[in-house]
Design an enzyme around this catalytic site. Structure first.
Site, short mmCIF file in Angstrom:
data_model
loop_
_atom_site.label_atom_id
_atom_site.label_comp_id
_atom_site.label_asym_id
_atom_site.label_seq_id
_atom_site.Cartn_x
_atom_site.Cartn_y
_atom_site.Cartn_z
N HIS A 139 31.44 103.37 49.54
CA HIS A 139 31.01 103.10 48.17
C HIS A 139 29.49 102.87 48.20
O HIS A 139 29.01 102.06 49.01
CB HIS A 139 31.67 101.84 47.63
CG HIS A 139 33.10 101.99 47.21
ND1 HIS A 139 34.07 102.50 48.03
CD2 HIS A 139 33.72 101.68 46.04
CE1 HIS A 139 35.22 102.49 47.37
NE2 HIS A 139 35.05 102.00 46.17
N GLU B 234 27.17 102.38 42.94
CA GLU B 234 28.01 102.00 41.79
C GLU B 234 27.21 100.96 41.02
O GLU B 234 26.71 101.23 39.94
CB GLU B 234 29.36 101.44 42.28
CG GLU B 234 30.26 100.95 41.16
CD GLU B 234 31.53 100.24 41.67
OE1 GLU B 234 31.57 99.82 42.84
OE2 GLU B 234 32.48 100.10 40.86
N ASP C 257 40.09 105.02 40.72
CA ASP C 257 39.59 103.78 41.34
C ASP C 257 40.66 102.70 41.42
O ASP C 257 41.29 102.53 42.47
CB ASP C 257 38.33 103.29 40.61
CG ASP C 257 37.41 102.45 41.48
OD1 ASP C 257 37.68 102.32 42.69
OD2 ASP C 257 36.39 101.95 40.96
N1 HPA Z 1 33.95 99.02 44.08
C1 HPA Z 1 33.91 98.28 45.17
N2 HPA Z 1 34.99 97.74 45.72
C2 HPA Z 1 36.17 97.98 45.16
C3 HPA Z 1 36.27 98.74 44.02
C4 HPA Z 1 35.10 99.30 43.46
O1 HPA Z 1 35.10 100.01 42.44
N3 HPA Z 1 37.60 98.76 43.72
C5 HPA Z 1 38.25 98.05 44.65
N4 HPA Z 1 37.39 97.57 45.54
ZN ZN Z 2 36.38 102.07 44.49
#
Ligand code: HPA
Ligand code: ZN
Length: 332
Positions: free
Chosen positions: A196, A199, A277
């Site tokens: 990730h 975001e 997600d």
């Molecule tokens: N971002 C970061 N961590 C997470 C997410 C997310 O969207 N969903 C579950 N853990």
């Molecule tokens: Zn995620």
């Protein structure tokens, strides 16, 4: 064909879904009851009212609390099986699911319990629903590098059941560079890599995921748009971004779906994909995400097909399987 029909008809791969984020309140209540665990809600309505988030952390606090009722192998099986049933409804024919072992091992649940329940559901989904799947094990980035090394060691005996290593949880303040060494070790062990990035975190975190972690895909990555040189790099390498529109809306990464950049990124030739997600928390599974962006952004049929094609190109399935699904999409 109407666009809703097209969305339903397209075969799709889901590449960004946290299995703990598919935990519907109904199932949470049922499992809490059979495990005799108290949860801080009196009714399903009360649970849903709590799902009112203003940023990533406000969601994560509730998401980790919900996962506490998962104890036995059967609980993990039931969780994953319920998600596969949703996949079948949405024509998701392949899925690559994240799981967060530290959320469970830190409360005394054995790694083996988690992986065995999930793997058994994956096997049954292939047999009974003809849905293929892979598991991606994520490190929680708010925990230490040492804890990630320990989790990687626990995963090694299950190497054949885990296709990739990922990185999730609280992004701000926990840059990818914190995990450079453990990702290198995971690569050495033969795992594919995702993380990730971008975001809530800045474009710089996406650069770090590419250059330091050497990932095969970026999860989210929507803030890459703030850096034209980064966009150029992502396009040139056809580095996939697993974008999650309803998640971005619910966690206030965008204020309105009309402002979402998925269409702009697609038009610039990036390999963007659509994903859910944490669908139990964000109000929709795969097709709900497709419908939300189609309505808000006036996506064309060609764009919808390209998003479905990208999902297979960005997946970790064989080239032959990619070609088979892409040929089917092109024939619709
Ligand atoms: N971002 C970061 N961590 C997470 C997410 C997310 O969207 N969903 C579950 N853990
Ligand atoms: Zn995620």
């Amino acid at each position: 064909m109407q666009q809703l029909e097209l969305i339903r008809a397209l075969p799709k791969a889901e590449l960004h879904v946290h299995i703990e984020g598919t935990f519907e309140p109904e199932l949470m209540f049922a499992i809490a009851q059979r495990n005799q665990i108290e949860i801080p809600y009196k009714s399903i309505d009360e649970v849903k009212q709590a799902y009112n988030f203003h940023n990533l952390q406000s969601f994560l606090d509730i998401y980790y609390a919900g996962a506490q009722v998962l104890i036995h192998e059967q609980d993990f099986y039931d969780l994953a099986w319920a998600y596969f049933e949703k996949c079948a409804l949405d024509r998701v024919v392949h899925t690559e699911m994240f799981f967060d072992p530290q959320t469970h091992t830190d409360r005394g649940v054995a790694f083996e319990t988690v992986i065995n329940g999930l793997t058994r559901a994956c096997d049954d989904a292939k047999q009974q629903l003809n849905i293929s799947s892979h598991l991606i094990m994520c490190f929680l980035r708010h925990l230490s590098e040492a804890a990630a090394f320990d989790t990687l060691a626990q995963a090694l005996p299950y190497k054949d059941q885990i296709i990739a290593i990922g990185l999730d949880s609280s992004e701000l303040g926990h840059p990818p560079e914190k995990f450079e060494r453990v990702f290198a070790k995971a690569a050495e062990a033969g795992f594919l890599l995702v993380a990730h990035a971008g975001e809530e975190g800045p474009a710089d975190y996406v650069w770090q995921a590419l250059d330091l972690l050497k990932v095969n895909r970026i999860d989210h990555g929507v803030r890459s748009e703030e850096d034209p040189a980064l966009l150029q790099r992502l396009k040139a390498e056809q580095m996939p971004l697993t974008v999650c529109p309803l998640s971005n809306l619910k966690l206030c990464v965008v204020d309105q779906m009309q402002q979402h950049n998925i269409q702009r990124l697609l038009q610039q030739g990036l390999c963007v994909t659509v994903n859910s997600d944490d669908p139990a928390y964000f109000g929709g599974y795969m097709n709900d995400n497709f419908i939300a962006i189609t309505e808000a952004l006036d996506l064309t049929d060609t764009a919808l097909k390209q998003l479905a094609i990208n999902s297979f190109n960005a997946s970790f399935i064989s080239t032959a399987d990619k070609q088979k699904w892409i040929a089917e999409i092109e024939s619709i």
